[in-house]
Each structure stands twice: as structure tokens, then as C-alpha cells.
Enzyme design. Structure first.
Site, PDB file in Angstrom:
ATOM      1  N   LYS A   1       0.853  -1.670   0.164  1.00 46.89           N
ATOM      2  CA  LYS A   1      -0.164   0.211   0.159  1.00 46.89           C
ATOM      3  C   LYS A   1       0.950   1.655   0.098  1.00 46.89           C
ATOM      4  CE  LYS A   1      -4.383   0.527   0.763  1.00 46.89           C
ATOM      5  NZ  LYS A   1      -5.988  -0.351  -0.173  1.00 46.89           N
TER       6      LYS A   1
ATOM      7  N   GLY B   1     -26.000   1.636   2.604  1.00 46.00           N
ATOM      8  CA  GLY B   1     -25.002   2.682   1.515  1.00 46.00           C
ATOM      9  C   GLY B   1     -26.049   2.543   0.584  1.00 46.00           C
TER      10      GLY B   1
ATOM     11  N   GLY C   1     -24.353   3.409  -2.615  1.00 45.63           N
ATOM     12  CA  GLY C   1     -23.134   3.854  -3.323  1.00 45.63           C
ATOM     13  C   GLY C   1     -22.983   2.383  -4.428  1.00 45.63           C
TER      14      GLY C   1
ATOM     15  N   VAL D   1     -21.138   0.112  -4.847  1.00 44.63           N
ATOM     16  CA  VAL D   1     -21.226  -1.585  -4.536  1.00 44.63           C
ATOM     17  C   VAL D   1     -22.724  -1.600  -4.345  1.00 44.63           C
ATOM     18  CG1 VAL D   1     -20.562  -3.603  -2.980  1.00 44.63           C
ATOM     19  CG2 VAL D   1     -18.750  -2.167  -3.964  1.00 44.63           C
ATOM     20  N   ALA D   2     -23.129  -1.232  -3.654  1.00 50.68           N
ATOM     21  CA  ALA D   2     -24.134  -0.935  -3.113  1.00 50.68           C
ATOM     22  C   ALA D   2     -25.802  -1.375  -4.600  1.00 50.68           C
ATOM     23  CB  ALA D   2     -25.092  -0.020  -1.999  1.00 50.68           C
TER      24      ALA D   2
END
Ligand code: NAD
Length: 372
Positions: A80, A180, A182, A184-185
Site C-alpha cells: 500500500k 449505503g 453507492g 457496490v450497494a
């Protein structure tokens, strides 16, 4: 902070501090483990209060990527990067191209991608300096938005949970509570609507949640009410840390299975609380690994069909986690960690054996040449 103690404690291989005052770059790249392959993980841009906070974040996140890649069966390690700065004010081509040169300098040990605070546009600047970058747009041969693949993984993972709890994996007629509205939801709700689940949805942006609710015939509830809705599955698809002292006692579901990262505020304590309440928890980094599978596919020439097929495998991954948890009477989060660690150790061992063999073969070669 004793940096080496911290690195040794978490098992990191390498941490690189990148600085270029002219470009305004202060970044840290952490490579946690490359036993399975090059370390892949996003570059997060954030206004960290100080260097120590940034270092702690990059160490924690890079380690998480090792486990996610391992459980997903990918030939990738964990890494990361954090770029210290304000993503709303300090993004320039110069900064990201400079960051790209640092990534290039690692010769492929670390592959970067977008993350919180960075977007496809910045990754395209990074790409001008290095080929070790993923998550670029479809137009440039990249994998584009990972959300559809993440959502498919969450959907099949949820089915694996139903199989475990109810004895069959159908979501038809089951009430799924989605936090959520967004990316993915939204894709997840389309799958659920296709299976004729009863969906309850919320978002801090009411209009957004109501729009999604209308398109999939779901019920809207206010954000603070989402935890106490009676149903079968709670699907966190918004924030991390939402399984905590306050929320867990409110849950009236048998399963928690959703796409959000770092759902348990305190892994040990809150996993324990879920178990006490008899709620099955799908470890977040396993059920949401579809996004990583999607970018990993880019490394071999992106094919959406292949990425989706891989994400379907999350059903079996969760099944294996639940089987181990039952066999050893351990929490599902611990079972996931154990499976990931076992895979890393077994591959590292194979690599050692083969390295040893080739060294041995090399020595034999020397001897036979010398003998002639
Ligand atoms: P997104 O930004 O599109 O959606 C998140 C939604 O959550 C937003 O609409 C936001 O308004 C809402 N939200 C924020 N706080 C809330 C709250 N307290 N209550 C209700 N709603 C709230 O993000 P996304 O790409 O859909 O990702 C969702 C989660 O999944 C994140 O935790 C992300 O890290 C994780 N994740 C995403 C992917 C991916 O492929 N996008 C992959 C792996 C993990």
C-alpha cells in the site's frame, strides 16, 4: 515509534519513504509480503496529522492487502502507499508523475492503484512513469470500475452464508438490509432484486437511497434505523468500523455479509459479540475481494468475464472459511486469517525448496564442469 520494532512485529519486508519537495511529494510505500507475488495495493492520499499516523496507516493497510490477496487465491502480495496531502487541493501531474517514478524504482515489487483520495485520472499520470500501476480506465486497456465485480462477490458470498445458516443458498424472499447506496450497494441490490429478495436500504444522502430503492423496489429507512431492522442479512456497504458496541446489540439478523472494508471496529471484541448473538460474520476482506480480483486481472490483459468468474469463486472461499471455523471452533475472522497464512507459508516453502534445488543443481553443474 520504534520503526524497526513496528516492522518486525507486523512482518513487513520493506518500507520506502519518498520525498521530492519541488513536486510537493511526501509519500510512504509499504511492502508487507511478496511470498505469493508482487505487492499490490492502492495509493491513498490523505491529510495525515503527522508522519507517524501516515506510517501506522500504511503498515496496517499493506498487511491487510497480503491477507486479501492470499485468501482470494491471487498470485499477489500485499502493499500500500500513502501520499500525505489534501486530495482536494494538492493533486498535480508533477506530484503523481514523481510518485510514479518512485514506484518504477521498486522494479515491480510494488504495483500501485487508486484508493481513497486518488482516482483513475491520477493513475493515468502515474502510468506515464511506470508500468507498475493498475486500476486505469477501460479506454486505456485497464479494468475500470471494480464495483460490479465486488458486488457479484458479495452476492455469492451472501449465498454461501445462507447455505451455512439456513441450509440452502437461495436469497428469494429473504430480507437483506443494505447500508449505503453507492457503487457496490447499487450493483448488489440489482442481483438481490433479480433473486426476488426483500431489500431495505439507507444512505446518508436520502435522495440517493430513495432513488436506488425505487429502481429495485426496496424499502427506504433512515440511516440511524438501519441496524435495528428485522431481517435475515445485514450488508454493510458504506463505512468501516460499523460493527461496534452500539450497533451489534441492535442487530436482528442471522448474517452480516457486506462489501465495506474493516467492518469490525475491534476485530477480537466485536467478532466475539457477534458470535455471542449467534450471528454469522462473513470476513470482510474475503467477501469483498472481487475488487482486487478485478485489478489483478488487468496484469494479464483485462477480461471482464474472467474477473466475474473469479469473483464467483468467493462462494467456495467462504464455504472453506466456515468449514475451518466449525472444525476448529474458532471465529470466522480467525479462520480466514489462518487460511490466508497457510497459503502464504506453503507457497513460501515451495519457493524455498525450488530455490534450494536450483542452487544445488548449480553447484552440481560447477563440479561437473570442474571435473572435465
Ligand atoms: P461509494 O462511495 O460509492 O458508496 C458508499 C456510500 O455509503 C455513499 O453513497 C455514502 O453516502 C454512503 N454512506 C457513508 N456513510 C454512511 C452512513 N453512515 N450510513 C449510510 N450510508 C453511508 O463506495 P463503494 O465503492 O460502493 O464502496 C463501499 C464500501 O465497500 C467501502 O467501504 C469500500 O472501501 C468497500 N469496497 C469497495 C470496493 C469497490 O469495488 N468499490 C471493493 C472493496 C471494498
Amino acid at each position: 515509534m520504534n520503526v524497526f520494532e513496528e516492522l518486525n512485529g507486523r512482518g513487513h519486508e520493506q518500507v520506502v519513504f519518498c520525498s521530492d519537495p519541488k513536486a510537493g511529494l511526501n509519500a510512504i510505500i509499504a511492502i508487507h509480503n511478496t511470498s505469493l507475488g508482487p505487492a499490490l495495493g492502492g495509493a491513498r492520499m490523505w491529510t495525515y496529522a503527522n508522519t507517524e499516523e501516515a506510517l501506522r496507516d500504511v503498515l496496517r493497510l499493506s498487511r491487510g492487502m497480503t491477507y486479501k490477496a492470499a485468501i482470494a487465491g491471487l498470485n499477489l502480495g500485499g502493499g500500500k502507499a500513502v501520499i500525505i496531502g489534501d486530495p482536494n487541493k494538492e493533486k498535480t501531474e508533477e506530484l503523481f508523475r514523481t510518485y510514479g517514478r518512485f514506484v518504477e524504482g521498486l522494479g515491480g515489487r510494488y504495483i500501485t492503484a487508486e484508493d481513497v483520495g486518488t482516482t483513475v485520472r491520477e493513475m493515468e499520470w502515474v502510468r506515464m512513469e511506470t508500468k507498475y500501476v493498475t486500476g486505469i480506465s477501460r479506454a486505456l486497456g485497464g479494468s475500470g470500475d471494480p464495483s460490479p465485480v465486488t458486488a457479484l462477490g458479495v452476492f455469492v458470498g451472501m449465498k454461501a452464508c445462507c447455505k451455512e445458516v439456513f441450509g440452502n443458498d437461495s436469497l428469494a424472499g429473504k430480507t437483506v438490509i443494505v447500508q449505503g447506496a453507492g457503487n457496490v450497494a447499487s450493483y448488489l441490490c440489482s442481483h438481490l432484486a433479480g433473486e426476488r429478495s426483500k431489500i431495505v436500504v439507507t444512505d446518508i444522502f436520502e435522495a440517493k437511497a430513495r432513488k436506488l430503492a425505487k429502481s429495485v423496489k426496496a424499502t427506504y429507512v433512515k440511516p440511524e434505523r438501519i441496524y435495528s431492522v428485522r431481517g435475515d442479512v445485514f450488508a454493510p456497504c458504506a463505512l468501516g468500523g460499523i460493527l461496534n458496541d452500539e450497533t451489534i446489540p441492535q442487530l436482528k439478523v442471522r448474517i452480516v455479509a457486506g462489501g465495506a472494508n474493516n467492518q469490525l471496529l475491534d476485530e477480537k471484541k466485536h467478532m466475539g459479540m457477534l458470535m455471542e448473538r449467534g450471528i454469522l460474520y462473513a470476513p470482510d476482506y474475503a467477501i469483498n475481494a472481487g475488487g482486487l480480483m478485478n485489478v489483478a486481472n488487468e496484469l494479464e490483459g483485462y477480461q471482464e468475464e474472467r474477473a466475474l468468474k473469479q469473483a464467483e469463486g468467493i462462494y467456495d472461499i467462504l464455504h472453506a472459511i466456515f468449514a475451518l471455523a466449525k472444525k476448529e471452533n474458532i471465529p470466522t475472522s480467525v479462520a480466514a486469517n489462518k487460511l490466508a497464512e497457510a497459503r502464504i507459508e506453503s507457497v513460501a516453502r515451495i519457493k524455498q525448496i525450488y530455490a534450494g534445488k536450483s542452487e544445488f543443481a548449480g553447484r552440481l553443474g560447477e563440479r561437473s564442469r570442474g571435473g572435465r
